[in-house]
Write an enzyme that holds these catalytic residues in place. Structure first.
Site, PDB file in Angstrom:
ATOM      1  N   PRO A 159       0.812  -1.236   0.000  1.00  0.00           N
ATOM      2  CA  PRO A 159       0.000   0.000   0.000  1.00  0.00           C
ATOM      3  C   PRO A 159       0.834   1.270   0.000  1.00  0.00           C
ATOM      4  CG  PRO A 159       0.082  -0.914   2.215  1.00  0.00           C
ATOM      5  CD  PRO A 159       0.863  -1.876   1.329  1.00  0.00           C
ATOM      6  N   GLU A 191       2.504  -4.981   5.699  1.00  0.00           N
ATOM      7  CA  GLU A 191       2.506  -3.999   6.792  1.00  0.00           C
ATOM      8  C   GLU A 191       3.825  -3.246   6.913  1.00  0.00           C
ATOM      9  OE1 GLU A 191       1.453  -6.145  10.275  1.00  0.00           O
ATOM     10  OE2 GLU A 191      -0.444  -6.902   9.457  1.00  0.00           O
ATOM     11  N   ASP A 218       9.132  -2.577  -8.474  1.00  0.00           N
ATOM     12  CA  ASP A 218      10.230  -3.536  -8.582  1.00  0.00           C
ATOM     13  C   ASP A 218      10.707  -4.012  -7.213  1.00  0.00           C
ATOM     14  OD1 ASP A 218      10.124  -3.310 -11.321  1.00  0.00           O
ATOM     15  OD2 ASP A 218      11.657  -1.745 -11.417  1.00  0.00           O
ATOM     16  N   ARG A 325      14.905  10.931  -0.460  1.00  0.00           N
ATOM     17  CA  ARG A 325      13.643  10.240  -0.732  1.00  0.00           C
ATOM     18  C   ARG A 325      12.435  11.182  -0.645  1.00  0.00           C
ATOM     19  NH1 ARG A 325      14.135   4.742  -1.086  1.00  0.00           N
ATOM     20  NH2 ARG A 325      11.868   4.580  -1.016  1.00  0.00           N
ATOM     21  N   ASP A 528      19.400  -4.092  -8.140  1.00  0.00           N
ATOM     22  CA  ASP A 528      17.964  -3.923  -8.393  1.00  0.00           C
ATOM     23  C   ASP A 528      17.354  -2.859  -7.494  1.00  0.00           C
ATOM     24  OD1 ASP A 528      18.334  -5.952 -10.162  1.00  0.00           O
ATOM     25  OD2 ASP A 528      17.137  -7.441  -9.101  1.00  0.00           O
TER      26      ASP A 528
END
Length: 568
Positions: A159, A191, A218, A325, A528
């Site tokens: 989510p 969660e 990803d 971020r 990745d």
């Protein structure tokens, strides 16, 4: 000449007040409009609303593969009377001339532009109830015979990934399609980070399901891969911490419903990041094998990689962007510009084991597409070679003689297990890389000027060969090792990223001075989208270790006939 498929059913049915010859074989459902005739036909209704034809399609044959039929449902006789009557002229006419004959609706895959799929439907009206039921039961029998279609799926929803739209995307776009196709699901909303990985490793009862689906980006897909592979090895008695172990392939396929920021894996395996397209690939039971790289430090497992391993430039970009971020996706652009200007290079040793006897090279003009011959050939070759290796293992001296070693100063060391194409880089890091050929493309970018490095980066978006530069070399390998200059011994070198980042708040743009304090001694590996905690690594490619609910990128010719009025 190819023999036509034997017909199971052939009837004259009606689609929107027009007569069609409809046929069903084991592989194809077809309907062809009958040529209009002025003679009265008893099956044609007396009262109908004149419709304006958008296509001159008399005699045109429409067809859909049985494998791409989603479902079939029987319509109620008095279906039109259940529609809401809003008093409009059209509704009055429909009510006056309503057709109470039995009908059935076929839902199927229709291709759109840019590799997208959508759910289309066509309704056939039958002259009698028995014929309608016969058609419905026959189509359902053909669908039930397709064993590759999943019946029960385990679904994980992130989510928080991307724009936090994962739950909404699944509930509004994907869940209704699964319900129409009769696919049951067990949905788990994660969660915290690595929740899905840990659940798959320990708690999930995998025998109850035909596949695992992740709704996210990803990073979410990586969690599923790590959980499934680890669980498969533990259940099979294989030690994941040993870099020389041959890993067992996972039995469950993985589905990806894209809801992240980049969705690189979807672009490489489907050609688009459309959630409806991915859901339809899952429903029809597509299967696309994929290679997986295991990354070890000494005898300790670090991570699995399916797309990019990057040291130097791409590692620095990820490390710097992690501190930004709060900026969202824009942080990658800012960090990319910053790392390009700082122009750090790193010294080290790369040893690699070239892929022998395979077809294809990193500089081929061919691309990995659906039904790729290169993946099929090389996958079979490597599996046969692995079987011979188990029975007749070569000596250490024979194996050592096959390894190649490169030492130097590098701006970037990249290993691409797929093209890594995305909207910003349509060609990707290695355009000719394959999804399931048991190799990875090792790209070494040596120390060069900023201008030359910019030329290399710009070629990712142009038609020029990005490897046709004197400071760039590329090798198709099955395994490689990297040791930084400051870690030539076997002692552990664990990155202290926090302290390193404090020194890199804004690096100076300087020329090559060995004693310059702004140049770090080592970079970090971008695996990745995750930062590895060691720089000295051993990477091995495991051929076709996992399978996705996908079929690879289809050729553009499949999507050319977009004006075909399939959804009548």
């Amino acid at each position: 000449m190819e023999r036509p498929a034997r017909q199971l059913l052939l009837s004259e049915l009606r689609v929107r007040n027009a007569a069609y010859d409809v046929s069903l074989s084991r592989s194809l459902l077809s309907w062809k409009r009958r040529i209009s005739s002025p003679v009265y036909h008893p099956f044609r209704p007396r009262f109908c609303v004149p419709s304006f034809r958008r296509h001159l399609d008399s005699g045109v044959c429409h067809s859909v593969s049985v494998s791409e039929i989603i479902s079939v449902r029987e319509e109620e006789e008095d279906n039109s009377s259940r529609q809401r009557d809003d008093g409009s002229w059209k509704k009055i006419k429909e009510r006056d001339g309503k057709d109470c004959r039995p009908a059935f609706t076929v839902l199927y895959v229709e291709r759109c532009a840019r590799h997208r799929w959508r759910c289309a439907e066509v309704t056939f009206t039958c002259p009698e109830e028995a014929l309608c039921q016969h058609w419905v039961s026959s189509i359902r029998e053909q669908l039930a015979a397709i064993t590759s279609r999943p019946k029960h799926l385990l679904v994980y929803i992130n989510p928080y990934g991307g724009k936090r739209q994962g739950k909404r995307i699944y509930e509004q776009k994907v869940a209704p399609l699964f319900a129409q196709a009769g696919v049951s699901t067990h949905v788990i909303v994660t969660e915290y980070a690595n929740y899905a990985r840990d659940h798959l490793r320990t708690e999930a009862e995998l025998k109850k399901f035909d596949g695992v689906v992740c709704v996210g980006g990803d990073g979410m897909f990586s969690e599923i891969v790590h959980g499934l592979i680890w669980r498969t090895q533990i259940d099979g008695g294989v030690d994941p911490n040993s870099p020389d172990e041959t890993l067992l392939p996972c039995s469950l396929r993985i589905g990806i419903i894209p809801a992240g920021s980049t969705d690189c894996i979807c672009f490489a395996t489907v050609g688009t990041n459309d959630p409806v397209t991915s859901a339809l690939h899952i429903i029809v039971g597509d299967s696309q094998p994929m290679d997986v790289c295991s990354v070890h430090h000494n005898n300790t497992f670090l991570r699995y990689s399916v797309s990019l391993l990057g040291y130097g430039f791409y590692g620095d970009v990820l490390t710097d962007s992690e501190r930004k971020r709060w900026m969202g996706p824009a942080r990658y652009d800012l960090s990319g510009v910053k790392m390009f200007l700082t122009h750090h290079y790193y010294e080290g040793t790369v040893s690699y084991l070239p892929a022998r006897g395979i077809i294809g090279t990193p500089r081929d003009a061919s691309r990995c597409r659906s039904g790729c011959v290169v993946c099929q050939h090389n996958g079979q070759l490597l599996s046969e070679r692995a079987e011979r290796y188990e029975t007749d293992k070569p000596s250490d001296s024979e194996r050592d003689s096959e390894w190649k070693t490169v030492r130097g100063k590098f701006l970037a060391i990249n290993a691409a297990s797929m093209s890594c194409a995305c909207p910003r880089s349509p060609k990707g890091l290695s355009p000719a890389a394959h999804l399931a050929d048991g190799t990875t493309d090792l790209i070494l970018v040596r120390k060069c000027s900023r201008f030359d490095f910019l030329r290399h980066l710009l070629r990712h978006t142009s038609k020029d060969d990005q490897f046709d530069l004197t400071f760039v070399e590329v090798h198709r390998v099955q395994r490689f090792r990297f040791t930084p200059r400051h870690c030539q011994s076997d002692s552990d070198l664990e990155l202290d990223l926090r302290e390193h980042n404090k020194r890199q708040i804004f690096s100076h743009i300087c020329r090559d001075h060995p004693a310059c304090s702004c140049t770090p001694a080592y970079s970090s590996w971008n695996c990745d989208g995750e930062i590895l905690t060691h720089t000295a690594i051993d990477v091995r490619v495991h051929c076709q270790l996992i399978k996705l609910f996908a079929r690879g990128i289809e050729e553009p010719t499949v999507f050319e006939d977009l004006t075909n009025p399939c959804a009548i």
